[in-house]
Design a protein around this motif. Structure first.
Motif, PDB file in Angstrom:
ATOM      1  N   ASP A 238       0.804  -1.269   0.064  1.00 43.96           N
ATOM      2  CA  ASP A 238       0.120   0.012  -0.078  1.00 43.96           C
ATOM      3  C   ASP A 238       0.611   1.371  -0.101  1.00 43.96           C
ATOM      4  O   ASP A 238       0.367   2.291  -0.706  1.00 43.96           O
ATOM      5  CB  ASP A 238      -0.782   0.013   1.146  1.00 43.96           C
ATOM      6  CG  ASP A 238      -1.896  -1.184   1.245  1.00 43.96           C
ATOM      7  OD1 ASP A 238      -2.187  -1.501   0.187  1.00 43.96           O
ATOM      8  OD2 ASP A 238      -2.548  -1.274   2.080  1.00 43.96           O
ATOM      9  N   SER A 239       1.915   1.050   0.543  1.00 47.98           N
ATOM     10  CA  SER A 239       2.657   2.394   0.934  1.00 47.98           C
ATOM     11  C   SER A 239       3.526   2.663  -0.432  1.00 47.98           C
ATOM     12  O   SER A 239       3.691   4.092  -0.724  1.00 47.98           O
ATOM     13  CB  SER A 239       3.700   2.088   2.003  1.00 47.98           C
ATOM     14  OG  SER A 239       3.112   2.179   3.310  1.00 47.98           O
ATOM     15  N   LEU A 240       3.984   1.678  -0.940  1.00 43.88           N
ATOM     16  CA  LEU A 240       4.669   1.758  -2.466  1.00 43.88           C
ATOM     17  C   LEU A 240       3.820   2.207  -3.551  1.00 43.88           C
ATOM     18  O   LEU A 240       4.285   2.578  -4.640  1.00 43.88           O
ATOM     19  CB  LEU A 240       5.353   0.533  -2.727  1.00 43.88           C
ATOM     20  CG  LEU A 240       6.803   0.422  -1.761  1.00 43.88           C
ATOM     21  CD1 LEU A 240       7.380  -1.129  -1.838  1.00 43.88           C
ATOM     22  CD2 LEU A 240       7.927   1.392  -2.191  1.00 43.88           C
ATOM     23  N   ASP A 241       2.469   1.949  -3.523  1.00 46.17           N
ATOM     24  CA  ASP A 241       1.598   2.177  -4.396  1.00 46.17           C
ATOM     25  C   ASP A 241       1.735   3.572  -4.809  1.00 46.17           C
ATOM     26  O   ASP A 241       1.730   4.564  -3.821  1.00 46.17           O
ATOM     27  CB  ASP A 241       0.199   1.780  -3.917  1.00 46.17           C
ATOM     28  CG  ASP A 241      -1.014   1.963  -5.070  1.00 46.17           C
ATOM     29  OD1 ASP A 241      -0.678   2.677  -6.236  1.00 46.17           O
ATOM     30  OD2 ASP A 241      -1.971   1.263  -5.026  1.00 46.17           O
ATOM     31  N   ILE A 242       1.764   3.963  -6.081  1.00 44.31           N
ATOM     32  CA  ILE A 242       1.983   5.119  -6.508  1.00 44.31           C
ATOM     33  C   ILE A 242       0.888   6.183  -6.223  1.00 44.31           C
ATOM     34  O   ILE A 242       0.873   7.455  -6.055  1.00 44.31           O
ATOM     35  CB  ILE A 242       2.309   5.400  -8.006  1.00 44.31           C
ATOM     36  CG1 ILE A 242       3.024   6.621  -8.460  1.00 44.31           C
ATOM     37  CG2 ILE A 242       1.089   5.076  -8.773  1.00 44.31           C
ATOM     38  CD1 ILE A 242       3.528   6.536  -9.701  1.00 44.31           C
TER      39      ILE A 242
END
Length: 475
Positions: free
Chosen positions: A231-235
């Protein structure tokens, strides 16, 4: 939250990888997806999907474009220029897999691969149940007129008869032999030793229950961390997330996980004698441990993800260290206290006063029956406890990849050492009871079929009896 499994974690790893690559190339102005490939403004050609093709691809940048162009992708090498009509192109070659995808794949596997094969909490149910049964087998439910009650009715009956006919409390008995028997092998002596042995079994049971809870919580935690990473790496995500580690609460209700029928009775009985169960029960931690993912770039977020997984591993190590400490404390109690607290006649075998006491004034058939029948039935309680405790001692269920936590098998070696000591004191006590009963019967003039009768009354527990020893000393 998706339940843990190797394949479910693998799916989350794919999400983490795809989002990390997508966010990373977006920092150079490229857009698309790891599944379909990436394109850049004013570039001819595209970066291939993360699964191929591999090898060099050619990319051409429109050198005279009026609009802003995407940056040169990582690892691309300038090889010259070409002109098509009036348009000049800068030509680059890049191996996208080697320059972009492979480093992220390597990092992802370094972080998560060891977590694809964690111990299964359900595998610990069998040893937990076995130790629950061991506690039940040697914990007296209550004291009543004429003896003690046990879960096993046969044992209760046999203890009652021994109490009635072969103890100084009974008006029925009057002889040096029976007084000597009672001092070394009588009901009060047996039950005191049983309570202490049951505490050893309970300590080992609480430890394995703790190990089950560690992996139950750890499985949930690693999935939560992986999901937060994806979720955190999702752009489109915020680049941050937090997880409250459940593993630090693994020991909050171990008694609720380890629930022998006689547990409360054992605690009460122990309080009247050698009480050490609290000392060997893993202590629950207070407060929460929150992990936070943060960062603006793919590199920063992934670095915080790596740190979060390392913190989870440290938390598992800390919890298993607590289990190890309590198991070592259990062994220390066995070693520091007088062996007579745990074994009927450690280091002495048959008590000399018992062997030498020849006078007997009681119905000989009654004494013969006690020695050849009732005493072996009581010995069966010790042997059943030994049988239960030794039934699930293998290290396989404790195994984990990459030595997560306390090495490859956690505190299994210390747990096994405690069980080996439990086996020594239970089977040793049973062997001495069998020998004592036989001597009692012989003194009463009855030797015929004594061994056969004892074997029948013990109900096929000869293997456990064979491990018994007259001498016991702490390891």
């Amino acid at each position: 939250m998706t339940a843990y499994s190797s394949s479910a974690l693998g799916d989350l790893m794919d999400d983490v990888l795809d989002n990390a690559v997508r966010r990373y190339v977006s920092e150079f102005g490229w857009y698309g997806s790891a599944d379909e490939g990436f394109r850049g403004n004013n570039w001819d050609g595209e970066l291939p999907p993360n699964f191929g093709p591999t090898g060099m691809v050619t990319l051409k940048l429109n050198a005279i474009a009026q609009s802003a162009s995407s940056d040169v992708p990582p690892g691309a090498q300038y090889v010259g220029q070409e002109t098509r009509g009036s348009v000049v192109y800068h030509v680059y070659e890049v191996d996208a897999y080697e320059s972009i995808y492979s480093p992220w794949v390597d990092r992802l596997h370094q972080v998560f691969d060891g977590w694809r094969s964690l111990p299964d909490p359900a595998d610990f149910d069998a040893p937990i149940a076995a130790l629950e049964d061991a506690v039940d087998a040697i914990t007296p439910q209550s004291q009543r007129e004429g003896g003690y009650t046990f879960v096993d009715v046969e044992v209760s009956t046999a203890m009652g008869l021994i109490y009635k006919w072969a103890s100084p409390q009974s008006d029925q008995a009057s002889s040096d032999l029976l007084y000597a028997f009672d001092g070394g092998y009588g009901v009060d002596r047996i039950t005191g030793v049983m309570v202490n042995q049951a505490q050893v079994a309970a300590g080992a049971g609480l430890a394995v229950a703790g190990e089950k809870q560690v992996w139950k919580k750890a499985r949930t935690d690693i999935m939560a961390i992986a999901q937060a990473g994806a979720d955190s790496l999702d752009i489109g995500g915020g680049g941050s997330g937090s997880i409250d580690l459940g593993v630090v609460k693994a020991f909050v209700d171990l008694v609720g996980v380890f629930v022998p029928a006689q547990f409360d009775v054992l605690v009460d009985a122990a309080s009247e004698g050698l009480a050490f169960l609290d000392e060997v029960t893993p202590e629950p931690k207070t407060g929460n441990k929150t992990l936070t993912l943060s960062g603006g770039t793919a590199e920063e977020i992934f670095a915080s993800l790596e740190d979060a997984v390392k913190e989870l591993e440290q938390a598992i190590y800390d919890e298993e260290s607590e289990l190890q400490t309590k198991l070592q404390a259990l062994q220390g109690i066995l070693g520091d206290n007088d062996p007579v607290n745990f074994h009927l006649h450690p280091g002495a075998g048959m008590a000399e006063t018992f062997v030498d006491a020849a006078e007997i004034r009681i119905n000989s058939r009654t004494i013969q029956s006690i020695g050849n029948h009732d005493v072996p039935i009581v010995a069966k309680a010790f042997l059943r406890a030994a049988e239960f405790a030794a039934s699930h001692t293998g290290s396989g269920i404790w195994s984990r990849d990459h030595s997560i936590g306390m090495g490859s098998y956690g505190p299994h070696a210390s747990w096994l050492a405690a069980l080996e000591q439990l086996d020594a004191i239970t089977t040793g006590s049973a062997k001495e009871l069998i020998d004592a009963g036989r001597t009692l019967a012989v003194a009463a003039g009855w030797i015929e079929d004594a061994d056969d009768q004892a074997a029948a009354d013990m109900g096929g527990l000869a293997d456990e009896l064979a491990r018994g020893q007259d001498h016991w000393a702490p390891a």
